[in-house]
Design a protein around this motif. Sequence first.
Motif, PDB file in Angstrom:
ATOM      1  N   VAL A   1       1.014  -1.142   0.051  1.00  0.00           N
ATOM      2  CA  VAL A   1       0.223   0.354   0.169  1.00  0.00           C
ATOM      3  C   VAL A   1       0.847   0.272   0.211  1.00  0.00           C
ATOM      4  O   VAL A   1       0.583   1.990  -0.722  1.00  0.00           O
TER       5      VAL A   1
ATOM      6  N   LEU B   1      -2.563   7.230  -4.540  1.00  0.00           N
ATOM      7  CA  LEU B   1      -3.783   7.549  -4.029  1.00  0.00           C
ATOM      8  C   LEU B   1      -4.354   8.705  -3.715  1.00  0.00           C
ATOM      9  O   LEU B   1      -5.100   9.299  -3.794  1.00  0.00           O
TER      10      LEU B   1
ATOM     11  N   LEU C   1      -5.583  11.350  -5.731  1.00  0.00           N
ATOM     12  CA  LEU C   1      -7.358  10.972  -6.162  1.00  0.00           C
ATOM     13  C   LEU C   1      -7.903  11.259  -5.249  1.00  0.00           C
ATOM     14  O   LEU C   1      -8.784  11.600  -5.477  1.00  0.00           O
ATOM     15  N   ILE C   2      -7.433  11.025  -4.370  1.00  0.00           N
ATOM     16  CA  ILE C   2      -8.446  11.079  -2.928  1.00  0.00           C
ATOM     17  C   ILE C   2      -9.177  12.860  -2.630  1.00  0.00           C
ATOM     18  O   ILE C   2      -9.675  13.177  -2.170  1.00  0.00           O
TER      19      ILE C   2
ATOM     20  N   GLN D   1     -11.005  13.857  -5.846  1.00  0.00           N
ATOM     21  CA  GLN D   1     -12.381  13.280  -5.016  1.00  0.00           C
ATOM     22  C   GLN D   1     -13.590  13.651  -4.116  1.00  0.00           C
ATOM     23  O   GLN D   1     -14.443  14.486  -4.295  1.00  0.00           O
TER      24      GLN D   1
ATOM     25  N   LEU E   1       1.614   2.259  -3.259  1.00  0.00           N
ATOM     26  CA  LEU E   1       0.649   2.806  -4.443  1.00  0.00           C
ATOM     27  C   LEU E   1       0.213   4.336  -3.441  1.00  0.00           C
ATOM     28  O   LEU E   1      -0.669   5.039  -4.590  1.00  0.00           O
ATOM     29  N   MET E   2       0.953   4.772  -2.425  1.00  0.00           N
ATOM     30  CA  MET E   2       0.050   5.922  -1.915  1.00  0.00           C
ATOM     31  C   MET E   2       0.622   7.777  -2.518  1.00  0.00           C
ATOM     32  O   MET E   2      -0.221   8.343  -2.724  1.00  0.00           O
TER      33      MET E   2
END
Length: 65
Positions: free
Chosen positions: A5, A12, A15-16, A19, A8-9
């Motif tokens: 994980v 991510l 994107l978070i 959003q 991927l941070m």
Amino acid sequence: MNINVSELMPFLIPLIILQLLLMVSALTMIARQRRFKYLNRAAWIIIVVVFNIVGPVLYFVLERK
């Protein structure tokens, strides 16, 4: 295939943030708007919250004056 994980941070987090910004701005505009072209206020709130990035984009495309 083992996915870490922490690898991927960097992908991510932007994107978070995107959003959340889209959702907050769409919900703010929904709260301020009096008339809607296609749906009512409750339906737009549900769409924006449930459909993460697509919901706010749909609202901006369809309801923006």
